[in-house]
Design a protein around this motif. Structure first.
Motif, PDB file in Angstrom:
ATOM      1  N   ASP A 168       0.821  -1.216   0.000  1.00 25.73           N
ATOM      2  CA  ASP A 168       0.000   0.000   0.000  1.00 25.73           C
ATOM      3  C   ASP A 168       0.851   1.260   0.000  1.00 25.73           C
ATOM      4  OD1 ASP A 168       1.132  -0.110   2.476  1.00 25.73           O
ATOM      5  OD2 ASP A 168      -0.751   0.043   3.593  1.00 25.73           O
ATOM      6  N   GLY A 169       2.128   1.097  -0.298  1.00 24.67           N
ATOM      7  CA  GLY A 169       3.008   2.269  -0.294  1.00 24.67           C
ATOM      8  C   GLY A 169       3.896   2.294   0.934  1.00 24.67           C
ATOM      9  N   CYS A 171       6.651   0.730   3.465  1.00 23.91           N
ATOM     10  CA  CYS A 171       7.772  -0.133   3.101  1.00 23.91           C
ATOM     11  C   CYS A 171       8.295  -0.888   4.321  1.00 23.91           C
ATOM     12  CB  CYS A 171       8.870   0.652   2.380  1.00 23.91           C
ATOM     13  SG  CYS A 171       9.990   1.529   3.438  1.00 23.91           S
ATOM     14  N   LEU A 172       9.245  -1.752   4.053  1.00 27.21           N
ATOM     15  CA  LEU A 172       9.811  -2.632   5.092  1.00 27.21           C
ATOM     16  C   LEU A 172      10.119  -1.873   6.374  1.00 27.21           C
ATOM     17  CD1 LEU A 172      11.140  -5.500   5.597  1.00 27.21           C
ATOM     18  CD2 LEU A 172      13.280  -4.398   4.943  1.00 27.21           C
ATOM     19  N   THR A 173      10.773  -0.728   6.239  1.00 30.95           N
ATOM     20  CA  THR A 173      11.242  -0.022   7.432  1.00 30.95           C
ATOM     21  C   THR A 173      10.129   0.744   8.141  1.00 30.95           C
ATOM     22  OG1 THR A 173      12.000   1.691   5.932  1.00 30.95           O
ATOM     23  CG2 THR A 173      13.647   0.139   6.743  1.00 30.95           C
ATOM     24  N   ASP A 174       8.931   0.747   7.579  1.00 29.29           N
ATOM     25  CA  ASP A 174       7.783   1.263   8.331  1.00 29.29           C
ATOM     26  C   ASP A 174       7.307   0.223   9.338  1.00 29.29           C
ATOM     27  OD1 ASP A 174       7.589   3.741   6.963  1.00 29.29           O
ATOM     28  OD2 ASP A 174       6.663   2.699   5.277  1.00 29.29           O
ATOM     29  N   ALA A 198      13.182  -7.142   1.292  1.00 29.59           N
ATOM     30  CA  ALA A 198      12.329  -6.551   0.262  1.00 29.59           C
ATOM     31  C   ALA A 198      11.180  -5.850   0.976  1.00 29.59           C
ATOM     32  CB  ALA A 198      11.822  -7.635  -0.685  1.00 29.59           C
ATOM     33  N   GLY A 199      10.227  -5.385   0.208  1.00 27.24           N
ATOM     34  CA  GLY A 199       9.066  -4.746   0.813  1.00 27.24           C
ATOM     35  C   GLY A 199       8.940  -3.291   0.404  1.00 27.24           C
ATOM     36  N   ALA A 234       0.772   2.897  -5.186  1.00 30.18           N
ATOM     37  CA  ALA A 234       1.846   1.903  -5.145  1.00 30.18           C
ATOM     38  C   ALA A 234       1.493   0.710  -6.028  1.00 30.18           C
ATOM     39  CB  ALA A 234       2.053   1.447  -3.705  1.00 30.18           C
ATOM     40  N   LEU A 235       0.208   0.328  -6.066  1.00 24.68           N
ATOM     41  CA  LEU A 235      -0.198  -0.828  -6.871  1.00 24.68           C
ATOM     42  C   LEU A 235       0.072  -0.559  -8.342  1.00 24.68           C
ATOM     43  CD1 LEU A 235      -1.529  -3.616  -6.935  1.00 24.68           C
ATOM     44  CD2 LEU A 235      -3.706  -2.470  -7.323  1.00 24.68           C
ATOM     45  N   ASP A 236      -0.292   0.636  -8.811  1.00 19.21           N
ATOM     46  CA  ASP A 236      -0.051   0.958 -10.223  1.00 19.21           C
ATOM     47  C   ASP A 236       1.432   0.905 -10.540  1.00 19.21           C
ATOM     48  OD1 ASP A 236      -2.658   1.261 -10.884  1.00 19.21           O
ATOM     49  OD2 ASP A 236      -2.702   3.431 -10.622  1.00 19.21           O
TER      50      ASP A 236
END
Ligand SMILES: O=C[C@H](O)COP(=O)(O)O
Length: 264
Positions: A168-169, A171-174, A198-199, A234-236
């Motif tokens: 959903d936009g 990322c891993l570090t969130d 990844a992520g 993010a999906l697009d």
């Protein structure tokens, strides 16, 4: 990037252990043979087949695996199998010349069930399972990353990928703080493991992680190597076309990370 969240981990080991004998691969997720050619030309080390439109780890058609095995002999190929039960159904169809298969843990709530799920995958003997852990484990309905890593080690599995389930936009570090990532990498390395991150990572995220001595064995990417579109979702982005220039930028960063790590 959130650096200050609470942690499940009590130790923060010295970065030297993380950099030991470090070399860094680039995994690029592709959905077709045409995309695989672009990823190979851009210098990707691992060509990972998955369908980004259908989820974090969704499989492409097994026919595409078969065509890829014939088209790219000698390349390091990987198949995303999806989550349970798709992964269980598809495992036996992975071509024997593929190197890796990734299976997602979503909706498997306990480590004992997850261990059974992995053991039941009927992969060809040369294909190594990459155990996936989701940083956003609550959304995925699965055990925490450290629990999955521990399970993988206890089963003698070397390969682990930490990814995000919800694209959903964020990322891993969130979802995982730097000290958590550092501890996970050290823990995997101390067990002779290989760990990929990844992520929804962007190049800037990776630069920042490297600056903090977060040096996994592999970076995995899809969204950030796709063309930027006028749409901002993010999906697009991750379902768009691959951008060869962005893959080359990722390759250069991985090469730099490898050479600085091996100098330690
Ligand atoms: O295995 C790695 C994933 O394909 C990464 O995809 P992402 O960068 O869109 O999260």
């Amino acid at each position: 990037m959130n650096h200050n969240r609470s942690t499940h981990f009590s130790t923060f080991l010295a970065p030297a252990a993380r950099r030991r004998s470090h070399s860094c691969d680039l995994l690029v997720s592709v959905r077709s043979l045409a995309e695989a050619e672009i990823a190979i030309a851009g210098g990707a080390d691992i060509i990972d087949f998955k369908e980004p439109l259908e989820g974090a780890l969704a499989p492409v058609e097994p026919e595409i695996w078969r065509q890829a095995a014939a088209a790219f002999p000698g390349r390091t190929l990987s198949a995303a199998l999806g989550e349970s039960p798709s992964a269980t159904r598809l495992a036996a169809f992975v071509p024997k010349t593929f190197r890796y298969a990734k299976a997602g843990p979503s909706q498997i709530q306990t480590t004992s069930r997850l261990g059974q799920f992995w053991n039941d995958l009927d992969l060809p003997s040369g294909v190594e399972l990459v155990a996936v852990a989701y940083a956003d484990y609550e959304a995925a309905g699965c055990p925490r990353v450290d629990e999955i890593l521990e399970l993988a080690i206890s089963q003698g599995r070397r390969r682990i990928l930490i990814d995000t389930f919800v694209k959903d936009g964020s990322c891993l570090t969130d979802h995982l703080a730097l000290d958590e990532l550092a501890t996970l990498i050290d823990h995997a390395r101390n067990a002779n493991g290989w760990i990929a991150l990844a992520g929804s990572l962007r190049l800037d995220d990776v630069s920042e992680l490297l600056a903090h001595d977060i040096t996994p064995d592999c970076w995995g990417v899809r969204g950030d190597v796709c063309m930027e579109t006028s749409s901002v979702t993010a999906l697009d982005r991750r379902t768009g076309s691959l951008d060869p220039r962005r893959i080359e930028r990722w390759t250069r960063l991985c090469d730099q990370a490898s050479s600085s790590g091996s100098a330690d």
